[in-house]
Design a protein around this motif. Structure first.
Motif, mmCIF file in Angstrom:
data_model
loop_
_atom_site.group_PDB
_atom_site.id
_atom_site.type_symbol
_atom_site.label_atom_id
_atom_site.label_comp_id
_atom_site.label_asym_id
_atom_site.label_seq_id
_atom_site.Cartn_x
_atom_site.Cartn_y
_atom_site.Cartn_z
ATOM 1 N N UNK A 132 -2.417 -21.138 -7.937
ATOM 2 C CA UNK A 132 -2.286 -21.365 -6.521
ATOM 3 C C UNK A 132 -1.945 -20.244 -5.767
ATOM 4 N N UNK A 133 -1.417 -19.198 -6.435
ATOM 5 C CA UNK A 133 -0.984 -17.947 -5.868
ATOM 6 C C UNK A 133 -1.931 -16.846 -5.983
ATOM 7 N N UNK A 134 -3.304 -17.193 -6.717
ATOM 8 C CA UNK A 134 -4.091 -15.971 -7.229
ATOM 9 C C UNK A 134 -5.260 -16.319 -6.644
ATOM 10 N N UNK A 135 -5.621 -17.088 -5.646
ATOM 11 C CA UNK A 135 -6.901 -17.573 -5.132
ATOM 12 C C UNK A 135 -7.551 -18.622 -5.993
ATOM 13 N N UNK A 136 -6.877 -19.392 -6.795
ATOM 14 C CA UNK A 136 -7.539 -20.350 -7.723
ATOM 15 C C UNK A 136 -7.803 -20.095 -9.069
ATOM 16 N N UNK A 137 -7.351 -18.969 -9.412
ATOM 17 C CA UNK A 137 -7.575 -18.554 -10.892
ATOM 18 C C UNK A 137 -6.452 -18.670 -11.628
#
Ligand code: MC0
Length: 148
Positions: A132-137
């Motif tokens: 959730x902190x990396x754009x979904x990855x």
């Protein structure tokens, strides 16, 4: 997709991409027999709840594909497959020093999943940044046992 990584993270390469699979032997057959990869490593990682296999392509090695099968229903891989089905589960970035990388991630305000690095494939040291902190990855940071 934009990964909001702090500028100081000393990533040297994409170490591997991880694919959640329901059947490890069938996935190895496909990646070796059909795609022409080479099975270079296979191990059970009880702490991570997985059996994994590393597939390499080409003479020079480089980025590998990691096939990940769940050992138990509580495994992160079992949860991923039950929610999303088989497929890409993680992107692993190689760093020269995991402790430095973790400090950089923390300083940036991103969430690391573990307080301290844990044992990953082939005695590497790993941690994860929350998707959730990396754009979904789901981002794995990996320091190989012998840093290249
Ligand atoms: C969950 N989410 C993901 C995701 N897993 N998004 C992208 N990629 C993933 N792999 C999303 C969910 O859809 C949900 O979104 C939100 O994150 C929170 O979900 P959750 O209910 O907290 O999900 P959980 O309980 O499945 O946990 C997710 C989490 C877990 C990333 C914390 O999978 C974990 O601890 N992973 C790290 C360990 C791991 O993956 N081990 C297996 C590989 P919404 O929008 O619905 O809120 S072991 C390995 O890789 C080693 C051997 C190695 O390479 O050396």
């Amino acid at each position: 997709m934009t990964l909001h990584l702090p500028p100081g993270l000393a990533v040297t390469m994409v170490d591997h991409v991880g694919i959640a699979v329901p059947n490890l032997d069938a996935a190895i057959d496909f990646h070796v027999g059909t795609l022409g990869g080479v099975l270079v490593h296979r191990e059970i990682n009880e702490e991570q709840g997985v059996e994994e296999a590393m597939i390499s392509f080409g003479a020079s090695g480089g980025t590998q594909i990691q096939l990940l099968a769940a050992l138990t229903p509580e495994s992160a891989i079992a949860k991923f497959i039950s929610r999303s089905g088989p497929g890409l589960q993680q992107l692993a970035l190689r760093v020269p020093n995991i402790d430095d990388a973790m400090a950089t991630i923390r300083a940036s305000g991103l969430r690391l999943l573990y307080e301290q690095a844990r044992r990953g494939t082939a005695n590497s040291r790993i941690n994860f940044v929350h998707p959730k902190d990396t754009g979904g990855v789901l981002l794995e940071l990996v320091e190989p046992a012998s840093t290249l």
